[in-house]
Write an enzyme that holds these catalytic residues in place. Structure first.
Site, PDB file in Angstrom:
ATOM      1  CG  HIS A  37      -2.083  -0.902   1.133  1.00 41.96           C
ATOM      2  ND1 HIS A  37      -3.250  -0.594   0.469  1.00 41.96           N
ATOM      3  CD2 HIS A  37      -2.255  -2.155   1.622  1.00 41.96           C
ATOM      4  CE1 HIS A  37      -4.095  -1.609   0.560  1.00 41.96           C
ATOM      5  NE2 HIS A  37      -3.528  -2.562   1.254  1.00 41.96           N
ATOM      6  CE  LYS A  53      -3.047  10.245   3.152  1.00 43.45           C
ATOM      7  NZ  LYS A  53      -3.521   9.606   1.909  1.00 43.45           N
ATOM      8  CE  LYS A  68     -14.189   5.380   0.735  1.00 41.13           C
ATOM      9  NZ  LYS A  68     -13.307   5.419   1.911  1.00 41.13           N
TER      10      LYS A  68
END
Length: 818
Positions: free
Chosen positions: A363, A560, A666
């Site tokens: 991951h 991020k 999403k």
């Protein structure tokens, strides 16, 4: 004990009418919870509904287990340190198909259904995308009828509950189990001894692990119902119990602390998700946790296998074990230990079985996130497993030396033991060595995986690596989270998209239809009002629901790049002050996410976000033109409210750092447009929805590498851009922290001196792209058309598709026959 014949064993099978549900809830309130209507609290009603719902899952759960057994099917065992299922009740009611009936039954009983649902605690079993992915996968395995079982830890407390005090993250215990959990079933008959420490005795020509301390793993089972009860997955979580009761002698002498000392030490293993590993004690506890759950899980699955099969030769034909990231990698030496020490197989036979049973999902590409363990600590906690890993490594390197006799540097690079500095065990390498298949989670990630972190293994095992792009379950992330949009879709294309998400492609023909476009806007507006009310209630910040909702919600981490988003916010603020009479598009910038308790820089960014929000929101010159809010304690139930309300989805990681992402999926599924780098699954989303229907900016992966190779100078960007320089200078001089002007000097220094994730290099293009966002949002019909096309293109990103690929290409697992 004499059991009655099966035909004589009678019990009531619950029905799903409103009348039957009303009676079930009343019965459960009286006979299970022990209350009546007059004395029942809101939580009592919630628990009664939980038990009534669980009754309706139970038959299919039992049938699933029985069918897997009688059909002698191969089963996948999914090992994950995290599962993040979110609230379970609504999901179960929708799976059974009794959501509306239960609402009606509650109304007849005088209970407020929506209020009750909001009382349910989010299970504290995970932190971010890794755990949520595992939960989506269990949902899809159940929906597809695949024989499976998830294994993890029943943490007494989640990682932490986040509060914001004076702008700073404050961690508090997340006691999600304190009021009880009516969805779980304790299985004390499935308890296993797990050992730590001790020493090895090599007498008599063998190896014995002796004088070890013992902890007992006790099973708790959770039903994970598939849509329309296709089947029911089992999530089995392990809770630690002391092998001995309290020290009664010490207790009777009044030494209460010593009396409980050993018991507490044993049970700490399952106490808290991700204890702070910045200390030696924290690292040791983390290692114990990882071994605890894989040992119990492997003992459990071997017990189940041997109950039905006499010989271990069939093990790879009936068992697939999947390692979700490296936390469960200790399953490799543990299975070797069980096969060799307990079941007396030869080394070669045991290793042959292992390499046909294990598969592994990677991951992350970041070296600092690839788990390693100090050889010294590992040897203290798991001496037998250290010996097994050393032996595995020696045999592996000996085989490689034969194949590559003149490449000693290859042996050094690929060794399971990192010899650079204090010796450390490379858990990702161990996982690759043992697995017959290794996959990345997006096309870009999988390509980079074999060209960077596992390049040597790809040379040695070229057929071992593959890609399985992540997916999400549409049942939770559209049907449950977004009722207004789901109802609109149902009215135009029917309801079967919940099982076949590709059917959303039919919405493409509706994207330009004025009536559908308008109805889509109304659904989004309804979700935005719901979120604005929630934010006002929890934070006091009032957002204009007609403003553009610009959302970045995810784990707080430097890669991020929440700070890049914030630099744009500050720039926008300065530009509004400089040009107050321009026709500004009102924007509400929404952040949420937790920073690991020991992650200093991420916590600093949270504080800066809140400091900037305090200044911007209080400035009367800005008004509704710009609002900033940090929503505390991000979790699945909060995500289900935020994501459907988003207009703009911030997916802005440095190219080459985000393995995949599932938040991006999403948001797009719920009609948000993505602003993002060419990274992770953003690339595949662009392929499915059309790159013209999202906003792409920034350096590509190869450009990032070239910039770094050339000697990156972040100060050059600072010096050349007035807006960037102004934003950074205002942070540095205390404009957002006047009581402590130097509060962010270290953060500014990191930006200007290193800027490892290239925020300043991408800043100009990011800000320019945000102007494109404004321009499109001024054209609501065109914005909505593109939002509809995003929803229409998301069929590929169903976790059902992902799981089918795992089942066919990696696990070789077939569905249950009904």
């Amino acid at each position: 004990m004499n059991h009655p014949a099966e035909q004589d064993f009678e019990f009531d099978h619950p029905t799903n009418t409103v009348v039957a549900l009303r009676r079930s809830i009343a019965n459960r309130l009286v006979y299970m919870v022990g209350k009546d209507v007059q004395s029942a609290t809101q939580r009592d009603w919630l628990f009664a509904i939980f038990h009534a719902a669980r009754d309706r899952v139970m038959d299919r759960w039992r049938e699933t287990r029985q069918a897997t057994h009688t059909q002698d099917l191969k089963r996948v065992y999914y090992l994950s340190m995290e599962f993040l299922p979110g609230r379970m009740l609504s999901n179960a009611l929708m799976a059974v198909g009794i959501h509306d009936e239960t609402r009606a039954a509650c109304a007849q009983l005088g209970a407020d259904f929506d209020q009750l649902l909001d009382l349910e605690a989010d299970p504290g079993l995970g932190n971010g995308g890794l755990g949520r992915l595992a939960a989506c996968f269990l949902d899809s395995m159940a929906t597809l009828g695949l024989p499976n079982m998830g294994y993890g830890i029943r943490f007494d407390y989640g990682m932490f509950a986040q509060r914001i005090v004076n702008g700073q993250q404050v961690e508090e215990p997340d006691g999600w189990l304190e009021a009880g959990n009516p969805w779980e079933i304790m299985r004390p008959e499935f308890s296993y001894s797990v050992c730590f420490g001790g020493r090895l005795d090599t007498g008599n020509g063998g190896v014995q692990w002796i004088e070890a301390e013992e902890v007992i793993a006790v099973a708790y089972d959770y039903a994970v119902p598939g849509y329309e009860l296709g089947s029911v997955s089992t999530l089995r979580l392990w809770s630690a119990r002391a092998s001995h009761a309290i020290n009664l002698d010490a207790f009777n002498k009044g030494d209460y602390i010593r009396a409980m000392e050993a018991k507490n030490a044993s049970e700490n293993v399952s106490r808290v998700l991700y204890p702070d590993d910045s200390t030696e004690h924290g690292r040791e506890l983390r290692l114990r946790q990882e071994y605890f759950f894989v040992s119990a899980s492997l003992q459990d699955l071997l017990r189940r296998f041997l109950r039905d099969h006499g010989s271990l030769d069939q093990l790879p034909d009936k068992v697939a074990i999947h390692i979700n990231d490296t936390h469960p990698a200790l399953a490799v030496p543990e299975l070797m230990r069980l096969l060799i020490d307990v079941h007396r197989l030869t080394w070669d036979k045991a290793w042959s079985l292992c390499t046909r049973i294990f598969s592994y999902t990677n991951h992350t590409l970041m070296q600092e996130a690839l788990e390693t363990w100090s050889v010294d600590l590992f040897g203290q906690v798991l001496p037998r497993h250290l010996r097994i890993i050393f032996d595995l490594n020696a045999r592996f390197l000996a085989e490689l030396h034969v194949r590559f006799p003149n490449d000693n540097d290859l042996l050094r690079r690929i060794s399971l033991i990192d010899e650079n500095g204090p010796r450390r065990i490379r858990m990702a390498y161990l996982s690759v060595l043992a697995s017959h298949r290794v996959n990345g989670v997006s096309a870009l990630h999988s390509r980079l995986m074999v060209s960077t972190i596992f390049a040597d293994f790809a040379q040695v095992f070229p057929d071992r690596f593959c890609n399985k792009t992540n997916g999400i379950t549409p049942r939770r992330w559209l049907a449950q989270a977004n009722p207004p949009l789901s109802e609109l879709i149902d009215s135009r294309i029917g309801t079967t998209w919940r099982r076949n998400l590709d059917e959303l492609g039919a919405l493409r023909e509706l994207a330009a239809e004025p009536a559908f476009n308008n109805a889509f806007q109304l659904a989004k507006a309804q979700n935005k009002r719901r979120l604005a009310e929630r934010i006002a209630r929890e934070t006091g910040v009032v957002l204009n629901p007609e403003s553009l909702f610009d959302v970045q919600v995810k784990r707080m981490h430097e890669y991020k790049r929440q700070l890049l988003n914030l630099l744009h916010v500050i720039t926008r603020y300065h530009q509004i002050l400089a040009n107050p009479h321009d026709n500004w598009m009102p924007r509400s910038v929404i952040f949420a996410g937790k920073a690991a308790s020991a992650y200093y820089m991420a916590k600093k960014v949270i504080r800066l976000i809140n400091d900037v929000a305090h200044v911007v929101n209080a400035d009367p010159r800005v008004g509704d033109k710009l609002k900033v809010v940090f929503v505390p304690n991000y979790r699945v139930s909060l995500a289900e409210i935020i994501i459907p309300a988003a207009d703009l989805s911030e997916q802005i990681s440095t190219a080459g750092t985000e393995a995949s992402g599932t938040g991006n999926m999403k948001f797009a599924l719920n009609g948000a447009l993505t602003i993002g780098t060419w990274d992770g699954a953003n690339i595949e989303i662009a392929e499915q929805v059309g790159v013209d229907n999202m906003f792409v900016f920034g350096l590509r992966t190869e450009q990032v590498a070239a910039v770094r190779a050339a000697g990156y100078r972040p100060r050059q960007h600072y010096e050349e851009s007035y807006d960037l320089r102004l934003a950074i200078d205002r942070i540095a001089d205390g404009a957002f922290s006047p009581a402590e002007p130097h509060r962010y000097h270290d953060l500014v220094g990191a930006l200007l001196d290193s800027d490892h994730y290239l925020l300043l290099a991408d800043y100009a293009d990011y800000v320019a792209t945000q102007h494109q966002v404004d321009a499109l949002y001024r054209r609501p019909i065109e914005w909505t058309r593109q939002a509809i096309l995003n929803v229409a293109g998301m069929g590929f990103f169903s976790s059902d598709r992902t799981i089918r690929e795992y089942a066919d290409d990696i696990w070789n697992v077939k569905p249950i026959s009904r």
